[in-house]
Scaffold this motif. Sequence first.
Motif, PDB file in Angstrom:
ATOM      1  N   GLU A 285       6.055 -28.190   8.475  1.00  0.00           N
ATOM      2  CA  GLU A 285       4.658 -27.987   8.073  1.00  0.00           C
ATOM      3  C   GLU A 285       4.241 -29.003   7.006  1.00  0.00           C
ATOM      4  OE1 GLU A 285       3.868 -23.198   8.689  1.00  0.00           O
ATOM      5  OE2 GLU A 285       4.279 -23.976   6.675  1.00  0.00           O
ATOM      6  N   ALA A 286       2.987 -29.442   7.091  1.00  0.00           N
ATOM      7  CA  ALA A 286       2.394 -30.240   6.024  1.00  0.00           C
ATOM      8  C   ALA A 286       2.021 -29.322   4.865  1.00  0.00           C
ATOM      9  CB  ALA A 286       1.157 -30.966   6.537  1.00  0.00           C
ATOM     10  N   THR A 287       1.831 -29.893   3.691  1.00  0.00           N
ATOM     11  CA  THR A 287       1.423 -29.135   2.509  1.00  0.00           C
ATOM     12  C   THR A 287       0.071 -29.620   2.021  1.00  0.00           C
ATOM     13  OG1 THR A 287       3.703 -28.712   1.792  1.00  0.00           O
ATOM     14  CG2 THR A 287       1.988 -28.563   0.112  1.00  0.00           C
ATOM     15  N   ILE A 288      -0.787 -28.682   1.632  1.00  0.00           N
ATOM     16  CA  ILE A 288      -2.097 -29.000   1.083  1.00  0.00           C
ATOM     17  C   ILE A 288      -2.103 -28.675  -0.405  1.00  0.00           C
ATOM     18  CG2 ILE A 288      -4.583 -28.622   1.249  1.00  0.00           C
ATOM     19  CD1 ILE A 288      -3.292 -29.750   3.817  1.00  0.00           C
ATOM     20  N   LEU A 289      -2.489 -29.643  -1.223  1.00  0.00           N
ATOM     21  CA  LEU A 289      -2.686 -29.417  -2.651  1.00  0.00           C
ATOM     22  C   LEU A 289      -4.150 -29.039  -2.877  1.00  0.00           C
ATOM     23  CD1 LEU A 289      -0.788 -32.448  -4.255  1.00  0.00           C
ATOM     24  CD2 LEU A 289       0.140 -30.371  -3.240  1.00  0.00           C
ATOM     25  N   VAL A 290      -4.393 -27.911  -3.532  1.00  0.00           N
ATOM     26  CA  VAL A 290      -5.749 -27.405  -3.754  1.00  0.00           C
ATOM     27  C   VAL A 290      -6.121 -27.589  -5.224  1.00  0.00           C
ATOM     28  CG1 VAL A 290      -7.248 -25.382  -3.650  1.00  0.00           C
ATOM     29  CG2 VAL A 290      -5.537 -25.757  -1.857  1.00  0.00           C
ATOM     30  N   PHE A 291      -7.234 -28.285  -5.476  1.00  0.00           N
ATOM     31  CA  PHE A 291      -7.703 -28.591  -6.825  1.00  0.00           C
ATOM     32  C   PHE A 291      -9.007 -27.836  -7.095  1.00  0.00           C
ATOM     33  CE2 PHE A 291      -5.235 -32.051  -5.218  1.00  0.00           C
ATOM     34  CZ  PHE A 291      -4.521 -32.560  -6.287  1.00  0.00           C
ATOM     35  N   HIS A 292      -9.010 -26.971  -8.112  1.00  0.00           N
ATOM     36  CA  HIS A 292     -10.199 -26.163  -8.383  1.00  0.00           C
ATOM     37  C   HIS A 292     -11.181 -26.871  -9.318  1.00  0.00           C
ATOM     38  CE1 HIS A 292      -8.947 -25.067 -12.490  1.00  0.00           C
ATOM     39  NE2 HIS A 292      -7.741 -24.798 -12.012  1.00  0.00           N
TER      40      HIS A 292
ATOM     41  N   LEU B 218      -5.480 -21.310   4.436  1.00  0.00           N
ATOM     42  CA  LEU B 218      -4.714 -22.518   4.758  1.00  0.00           C
ATOM     43  C   LEU B 218      -3.307 -22.153   5.225  1.00  0.00           C
ATOM     44  CD1 LEU B 218      -5.829 -24.628   1.676  1.00  0.00           C
ATOM     45  CD2 LEU B 218      -6.322 -25.220   4.050  1.00  0.00           C
ATOM     46  N   ALA B 219      -2.669 -21.211   4.531  1.00  0.00           N
ATOM     47  CA  ALA B 219      -1.313 -20.799   4.889  1.00  0.00           C
ATOM     48  C   ALA B 219      -1.276 -20.162   6.275  1.00  0.00           C
ATOM     49  CB  ALA B 219      -0.763 -19.834   3.836  1.00  0.00           C
ATOM     50  N   ALA B 220      -2.293 -19.344   6.581  1.00  0.00           N
ATOM     51  CA  ALA B 220      -2.357 -18.685   7.884  1.00  0.00           C
ATOM     52  C   ALA B 220      -2.557 -19.687   9.014  1.00  0.00           C
ATOM     53  CB  ALA B 220      -3.484 -17.659   7.895  1.00  0.00           C
ATOM     54  N   SER B 221      -3.034 -20.874   8.667  1.00  0.00           N
ATOM     55  CA  SER B 221      -3.260 -21.921   9.671  1.00  0.00           C
ATOM     56  C   SER B 221      -2.069 -22.858   9.814  1.00  0.00           C
ATOM     57  CB  SER B 221      -4.509 -22.729   9.307  1.00  0.00           C
ATOM     58  OG  SER B 221      -5.654 -21.897   9.312  1.00  0.00           O
ATOM     59  N   GLY B 222      -0.966 -22.528   9.129  1.00  0.00           N
ATOM     60  CA  GLY B 222       0.258 -23.297   9.325  1.00  0.00           C
ATOM     61  C   GLY B 222       0.514 -24.385   8.303  1.00  0.00           C
ATOM     62  N   PHE B 223       0.002 -24.208   7.082  1.00  0.00           N
ATOM     63  CA  PHE B 223       0.239 -25.190   6.026  1.00  0.00           C
ATOM     64  C   PHE B 223       0.994 -24.564   4.860  1.00  0.00           C
ATOM     65  CE2 PHE B 223      -3.766 -26.679   7.993  1.00  0.00           C
ATOM     66  CZ  PHE B 223      -3.399 -27.982   8.335  1.00  0.00           C
ATOM     67  N   GLY B 224       1.860 -25.361   4.248  1.00  0.00           N
ATOM     68  CA  GLY B 224       2.316 -25.017   2.917  1.00  0.00           C
ATOM     69  C   GLY B 224       1.176 -25.330   1.961  1.00  0.00           C
TER      70      GLY B 224
ATOM     71  N   SER C 215       2.063 -32.640  -9.855  1.00  0.00           N
ATOM     72  CA  SER C 215       2.050 -31.599  -8.823  1.00  0.00           C
ATOM     73  C   SER C 215       2.419 -32.183  -7.466  1.00  0.00           C
ATOM     74  CB  SER C 215       0.669 -30.941  -8.773  1.00  0.00           C
ATOM     75  OG  SER C 215       0.356 -30.331 -10.008  1.00  0.00           O
ATOM     76  N   TYR C 216       1.881 -33.356  -7.165  1.00  0.00           N
ATOM     77  CA  TYR C 216       2.247 -34.041  -5.924  1.00  0.00           C
ATOM     78  C   TYR C 216       3.756 -34.309  -5.901  1.00  0.00           C
ATOM     79  CZ  TYR C 216       2.470 -37.662  -2.313  1.00  0.00           C
ATOM     80  OH  TYR C 216       2.804 -38.401  -1.199  1.00  0.00           O
ATOM     81  N   ASP C 217       4.276 -34.835  -6.992  1.00  0.00           N
ATOM     82  CA  ASP C 217       5.695 -35.186  -7.050  1.00  0.00           C
ATOM     83  C   ASP C 217       6.572 -33.936  -6.935  1.00  0.00           C
ATOM     84  OD1 ASP C 217       4.909 -37.808  -7.322  1.00  0.00           O
ATOM     85  OD2 ASP C 217       5.187 -37.862  -9.496  1.00  0.00           O
ATOM     86  N   HIS C 218       6.084 -32.808  -7.457  1.00  0.00           N
ATOM     87  CA  HIS C 218       6.810 -31.539  -7.314  1.00  0.00           C
ATOM     88  C   HIS C 218       6.982 -31.179  -5.838  1.00  0.00           C
ATOM     89  CE1 HIS C 218       7.746 -27.232  -7.765  1.00  0.00           C
ATOM     90  NE2 HIS C 218       6.790 -27.007  -6.887  1.00  0.00           N
ATOM     91  N   VAL C 219       5.915 -31.334  -5.063  1.00  0.00           N
ATOM     92  CA  VAL C 219       5.989 -31.022  -3.630  1.00  0.00           C
ATOM     93  C   VAL C 219       6.843 -32.055  -2.906  1.00  0.00           C
ATOM     94  CG1 VAL C 219       4.648 -30.818  -1.494  1.00  0.00           C
ATOM     95  CG2 VAL C 219       3.798 -29.774  -3.609  1.00  0.00           C
ATOM     96  N   ARG C 220       6.645 -33.326  -3.233  1.00  0.00           N
ATOM     97  CA  ARG C 220       7.377 -34.387  -2.536  1.00  0.00           C
ATOM     98  C   ARG C 220       8.885 -34.257  -2.761  1.00  0.00           C
ATOM     99  NH1 ARG C 220       6.508 -35.593   1.362  1.00  0.00           N
ATOM    100  NH2 ARG C 220       4.632 -36.876   1.257  1.00  0.00           N
ATOM    101  N   ALA C 221       9.293 -33.712  -3.895  1.00  0.00           N
ATOM    102  CA  ALA C 221      10.720 -33.529  -4.156  1.00  0.00           C
ATOM    103  C   ALA C 221      11.330 -32.464  -3.254  1.00  0.00           C
ATOM    104  CB  ALA C 221      10.933 -33.135  -5.627  1.00  0.00           C
ATOM    105  N   GLN C 222      10.482 -31.627  -2.633  1.00  0.00           N
ATOM    106  CA  GLN C 222      10.971 -30.542  -1.780  1.00  0.00           C
ATOM    107  C   GLN C 222      10.878 -30.846  -0.290  1.00  0.00           C
ATOM    108  OE1 GLN C 222       9.438 -26.567  -2.976  1.00  0.00           O
ATOM    109  NE2 GLN C 222       8.371 -27.661  -4.611  1.00  0.00           N
ATOM    110  N   THR C 223       9.985 -31.761   0.086  1.00  0.00           N
ATOM    111  CA  THR C 223       9.739 -31.996   1.509  1.00  0.00           C
ATOM    112  C   THR C 223       9.335 -33.443   1.751  1.00  0.00           C
ATOM    113  OG1 THR C 223       8.343 -31.371   3.410  1.00  0.00           O
ATOM    114  CG2 THR C 223       7.331 -31.234   1.235  1.00  0.00           C
TER     115      THR C 223
END
Length: 270
Positions: free
Chosen positions: A74-81, A97-103, A131-139
Amino acid sequence: MTFLTRLIVTFVVAILVFGIIPFAAMYFLQAKLIFPAPSRTPPPGPVGSYNPVDIPTPDGETLRAYEHKAEAGEATILVFHGNADTAYFQVSKGEELAASGFGVLLIEYRGYSGSTGSPTETGLIMDGLASYDHVRAQTDQPIGLYAHSLGTGVAVPLAVQRPVFAVVLEAPFTSILDVARYRMGWVPLNGLLKHPFHSDQQIGKITAPIQIMHGTNDKVIPFELGKRLAELAPAGTKFLAIEGAGHNNLAAFGSVEIAIAFFKGALAEE
Protein backbone atom coordinates in the motif's frame (compact mmCIF):
# COMPACT_ATOMS: atom_id res chain seq x y z
CA MET A 1 1.62 74.32 26.99
CA THR A 2 1.51 76.43 23.85
CA PHE A 3 -0.68 75.68 20.86
CA LEU A 4 2.36 74.66 18.82
CA THR A 5 3.52 72.30 21.58
CA ARG A 6 0.05 70.72 21.83
CA LEU A 7 0.00 70.33 18.06
CA ILE A 8 3.39 68.57 18.07
CA VAL A 9 2.35 66.27 20.94
CA THR A 10 -0.90 65.42 19.14
CA PHE A 11 1.03 64.65 15.95
CA VAL A 12 3.51 62.38 17.79
CA VAL A 13 0.69 60.54 19.59
CA ALA A 14 -1.14 60.06 16.28
CA ILE A 15 1.98 58.53 14.73
CA LEU A 16 2.34 56.15 17.67
CA VAL A 17 -1.33 55.16 17.76
CA PHE A 18 -1.94 54.83 14.03
CA GLY A 19 1.55 53.95 12.84
CA ILE A 20 4.28 52.51 15.02
CA ILE A 21 2.20 50.68 17.64
CA PRO A 22 -0.04 48.75 15.17
CA PHE A 23 2.95 47.79 13.04
CA ALA A 24 4.94 46.70 16.09
CA ALA A 25 1.98 44.68 17.38
CA MET A 26 1.55 43.05 13.97
CA TYR A 27 5.23 42.14 13.83
CA PHE A 28 5.48 40.61 17.30
CA LEU A 29 2.04 38.94 17.38
CA GLN A 30 1.97 37.54 13.86
CA ALA A 31 2.90 34.02 15.00
CA LYS A 32 -0.28 33.87 17.08
CA LEU A 33 -2.30 34.99 14.05
CA ILE A 34 -0.69 32.57 11.58
CA PHE A 35 -0.41 29.61 13.99
CA PRO A 36 -3.45 29.72 16.33
CA ALA A 37 -2.88 26.21 17.68
CA PRO A 38 -5.82 24.78 19.67
CA SER A 39 -4.99 24.33 23.35
CA ARG A 40 -6.88 21.04 23.66
CA THR A 41 -4.74 18.08 24.74
CA PRO A 42 -4.97 15.06 22.41
CA PRO A 43 -6.17 11.73 23.80
CA PRO A 44 -3.29 9.57 25.07
CA GLY A 45 -4.26 6.39 23.21
CA PRO A 46 -5.55 5.34 19.79
CA VAL A 47 -8.19 7.36 17.93
CA GLY A 48 -10.21 5.08 15.66
CA SER A 49 -7.72 2.92 13.77
CA TYR A 50 -4.96 5.48 14.39
CA ASN A 51 -2.21 5.09 16.95
CA PRO A 52 -0.29 8.05 18.37
CA VAL A 53 3.34 8.16 17.31
CA ASP A 54 6.13 10.48 18.43
CA ILE A 55 8.33 11.73 15.60
CA PRO A 56 11.65 13.43 16.43
CA THR A 57 12.85 16.38 14.36
CA PRO A 58 16.49 17.17 13.51
CA ASP A 59 16.43 20.21 15.83
CA GLY A 60 15.25 18.29 18.88
CA GLU A 61 11.46 18.70 18.88
CA THR A 62 8.96 15.84 19.21
CA LEU A 63 5.81 15.72 17.08
CA ARG A 64 2.68 13.86 18.23
CA ALA A 65 1.24 12.45 14.99
CA TYR A 66 -1.37 9.73 14.38
CA GLU A 67 -0.61 6.75 12.18
CA HIS A 68 -2.48 4.04 10.33
CA LYS A 69 0.35 1.93 8.97
CA ALA A 70 0.27 0.76 5.39
CA GLU A 71 -0.30 -2.89 4.65
CA ALA A 72 2.10 -4.69 2.31
CA GLY A 73 2.06 -3.01 -1.10
CA GLU A 74 0.00 0.00 0.00
CA ALA A 75 1.00 3.61 -0.63
CA THR A 76 0.95 6.05 2.30
CA ILE A 77 -0.73 9.46 2.36
CA LEU A 78 0.61 12.23 4.60
CA VAL A 79 -2.24 14.51 5.75
CA PHE A 80 -1.42 18.15 6.62
CA HIS A 81 -4.06 20.14 8.52
CA GLY A 82 -4.78 23.88 8.62
CA ASN A 83 -3.68 26.49 11.13
CA ALA A 84 -6.39 26.23 13.83
CA ASP A 85 -6.69 22.46 13.58
CA THR A 86 -4.93 19.38 14.94
CA ALA A 87 -3.81 16.00 13.64
CA TYR A 88 -6.33 14.00 15.66
CA PHE A 89 -9.18 16.10 14.25
CA GLN A 90 -8.24 14.62 10.83
CA VAL A 91 -9.16 11.07 11.79
CA SER A 92 -12.45 11.06 9.85
CA LYS A 93 -10.61 12.10 6.69
CA GLY A 94 -7.90 9.58 7.47
CA GLU A 95 -10.40 6.74 7.95
CA GLU A 96 -11.76 7.35 4.45
CA LEU A 97 -8.25 7.17 3.04
CA ALA A 98 -7.48 4.02 5.04
CA ALA A 99 -10.72 2.35 3.92
CA SER A 100 -9.64 3.00 0.33
CA GLY A 101 -6.43 1.03 0.75
CA PHE A 102 -3.87 3.60 1.92
CA GLY A 103 -1.58 3.83 4.87
CA VAL A 104 -2.00 7.26 6.45
CA LEU A 105 0.06 9.56 8.68
CA LEU A 106 -1.85 12.49 10.17
CA ILE A 107 0.91 15.08 10.47
CA GLU A 108 1.28 17.28 13.52
CA TYR A 109 3.33 20.48 13.77
CA ARG A 110 5.61 21.75 16.51
CA GLY A 111 3.74 23.80 19.08
CA TYR A 112 0.45 22.13 18.17
CA SER A 113 -1.54 19.62 20.20
CA GLY A 114 0.80 17.20 21.96
CA SER A 115 3.97 18.40 20.21
CA THR A 116 6.88 20.35 21.65
CA GLY A 117 8.32 23.62 20.41
CA SER A 118 6.90 26.76 18.84
CA PRO A 119 5.66 27.00 15.25
CA THR A 120 7.56 28.88 12.55
CA GLU A 121 7.61 28.53 8.78
CA THR A 122 11.06 26.93 8.84
CA GLY A 123 10.04 24.67 11.71
CA LEU A 124 6.83 23.43 10.08
CA ILE A 125 8.63 22.58 6.86
CA MET A 126 11.22 20.68 8.93
CA ASP A 127 8.31 18.85 10.61
CA GLY A 128 6.95 17.82 7.23
CA LEU A 129 10.33 16.48 6.16
CA ALA A 130 10.77 14.58 9.45
CA SER A 131 7.30 13.04 9.05
CA TYR A 132 8.07 11.97 5.49
CA ASP A 133 11.36 10.43 6.60
CA HIS A 134 9.55 8.60 9.42
CA VAL A 135 7.32 6.87 6.87
CA ARG A 136 10.12 6.27 4.37
CA ALA A 137 12.13 4.47 7.07
CA GLN A 138 9.28 1.93 7.33
CA THR A 139 8.34 1.37 3.68
CA ASP A 140 9.65 1.71 0.17
CA GLN A 141 6.13 2.12 -1.24
CA PRO A 142 4.96 5.44 -2.77
CA ILE A 143 4.11 8.41 -0.57
CA GLY A 144 1.51 11.05 -1.43
CA LEU A 145 0.59 14.39 0.17
CA TYR A 146 -2.89 15.68 1.07
CA ALA A 147 -2.93 19.20 2.53
CA HIS A 148 -5.47 21.82 3.55
CA SER A 149 -4.99 25.58 4.01
CA LEU A 150 -1.81 26.30 6.03
CA GLY A 151 -0.80 22.67 5.45
CA THR A 152 -0.41 23.40 1.73
CA GLY A 153 2.42 25.78 2.62
CA VAL A 154 4.21 22.80 4.19
CA ALA A 155 3.30 20.21 1.55
CA VAL A 156 4.50 22.25 -1.44
CA PRO A 157 8.16 22.62 -0.36
CA LEU A 158 8.12 19.04 0.92
CA ALA A 159 7.07 17.82 -2.54
CA VAL A 160 10.03 19.73 -3.97
CA GLN A 161 12.53 18.22 -1.52
CA ARG A 162 11.27 14.61 -1.37
CA PRO A 163 9.93 12.22 -4.06
CA VAL A 164 6.14 11.85 -3.89
CA PHE A 165 3.70 10.18 -6.29
CA ALA A 166 0.92 12.81 -6.06
CA VAL A 167 -0.06 16.02 -4.29
CA VAL A 168 -3.59 17.18 -3.38
CA LEU A 169 -4.03 20.76 -2.15
CA GLU A 170 -7.29 22.01 -0.64
CA ALA A 171 -7.83 25.78 -0.29
CA PRO A 172 -4.18 26.67 -0.94
CA PHE A 173 -2.61 30.14 -1.17
CA THR A 174 0.09 31.66 -3.30
CA SER A 175 1.68 32.98 -0.09
CA ILE A 176 0.64 34.05 3.40
CA LEU A 177 1.84 37.47 2.29
CA ASP A 178 -0.88 37.54 -0.39
CA VAL A 179 -3.52 36.40 2.11
CA ALA A 180 -2.48 39.22 4.45
CA ARG A 181 -2.61 41.74 1.61
CA TYR A 182 -6.12 40.56 0.79
CA ARG A 183 -7.19 41.44 4.34
CA MET A 184 -5.01 44.53 4.89
CA GLY A 185 -4.20 45.81 1.44
CA TRP A 186 -3.12 49.24 2.65
CA VAL A 187 -0.43 47.92 4.98
CA PRO A 188 3.17 47.65 3.63
CA LEU A 189 3.77 44.06 4.72
CA ASN A 190 6.92 43.07 2.86
CA GLY A 191 9.30 43.79 5.72
CA LEU A 192 6.92 42.73 8.48
CA LEU A 193 5.97 39.15 7.68
CA LYS A 194 8.35 36.57 9.15
CA HIS A 195 6.46 33.49 7.84
CA PRO A 196 5.48 34.25 4.21
CA PHE A 197 5.15 30.61 3.02
CA HIS A 198 5.86 31.35 -0.66
CA SER A 199 4.16 28.39 -2.34
CA ASP A 200 4.06 30.50 -5.50
CA GLN A 201 7.86 30.32 -5.72
CA GLN A 202 7.99 26.55 -5.12
CA ILE A 203 5.06 24.86 -6.85
CA GLY A 204 6.57 25.05 -10.32
CA LYS A 205 9.40 22.76 -9.16
CA ILE A 206 7.12 19.84 -8.25
CA THR A 207 7.39 16.92 -10.64
CA ALA A 208 4.50 14.82 -9.24
CA PRO A 209 0.88 15.16 -10.45
CA ILE A 210 -1.03 17.90 -8.59
CA GLN A 211 -4.75 18.29 -7.85
CA ILE A 212 -5.91 21.65 -6.46
CA MET A 213 -9.42 22.20 -5.05
CA HIS A 214 -10.84 25.51 -3.85
CA GLY A 215 -14.31 26.58 -2.73
CA THR A 216 -15.76 29.54 -4.59
CA ASN A 217 -17.19 30.94 -1.31
CA ASP A 218 -13.95 30.68 0.67
CA LYS A 219 -13.83 33.69 3.03
CA VAL A 220 -10.49 32.75 4.63
CA ILE A 221 -8.21 32.19 1.63
CA PRO A 222 -9.65 33.84 -1.49
CA PHE A 223 -10.60 31.53 -4.34
CA GLU A 224 -8.48 33.71 -6.64
CA LEU A 225 -5.30 32.76 -4.77
CA GLY A 226 -5.92 29.04 -5.26
CA LYS A 227 -6.62 29.63 -8.95
CA ARG A 228 -3.47 31.71 -9.33
CA LEU A 229 -1.38 29.01 -7.64
CA ALA A 230 -2.75 26.47 -10.13
CA GLU A 231 -1.67 28.76 -12.98
CA LEU A 232 1.86 28.78 -11.56
CA ALA A 233 1.93 24.99 -11.20
CA PRO A 234 3.44 22.67 -13.83
CA ALA A 235 1.48 21.82 -16.96
CA GLY A 236 -1.08 19.09 -16.35
CA THR A 237 -2.02 20.31 -12.86
CA LYS A 238 -5.74 19.84 -12.22
CA PHE A 239 -7.77 22.68 -10.73
CA LEU A 240 -11.29 22.16 -9.43
CA ALA A 241 -13.52 25.06 -8.44
CA ILE A 242 -16.01 23.66 -5.91
CA GLU A 243 -19.11 25.79 -6.35
CA GLY A 244 -20.64 27.00 -3.11
CA ALA A 245 -17.98 25.52 -0.83
CA GLY A 246 -16.29 27.61 1.84
CA HIS A 247 -12.95 27.12 3.54
CA ASN A 248 -13.64 24.35 6.04
CA ASN A 249 -16.52 22.40 4.45
CA LEU A 250 -14.90 21.00 1.31
CA ALA A 251 -15.42 17.43 2.56
CA ALA A 252 -19.19 18.01 2.46
CA PHE A 253 -18.78 18.66 -1.26
CA GLY A 254 -16.90 15.40 -1.91
CA SER A 255 -13.30 16.63 -1.73
CA VAL A 256 -12.01 13.50 0.03
CA GLU A 257 -13.55 11.20 -2.59
CA ILE A 258 -12.04 13.37 -5.33
CA ALA A 259 -8.63 13.17 -3.63
CA ILE A 260 -8.85 9.38 -3.32
CA ALA A 261 -9.72 9.01 -7.00
CA PHE A 262 -6.79 11.28 -7.91
CA PHE A 263 -4.34 9.29 -5.77
CA LYS A 264 -5.50 6.01 -7.28
CA GLY A 265 -5.22 7.41 -10.79
CA ALA A 266 -1.71 8.68 -10.14
CA LEU A 267 -0.65 5.29 -8.79
CA ALA A 268 -2.10 3.53 -11.82
CA GLU A 269 0.01 5.71 -14.12
CA GLU A 270 3.29 5.10 -12.27
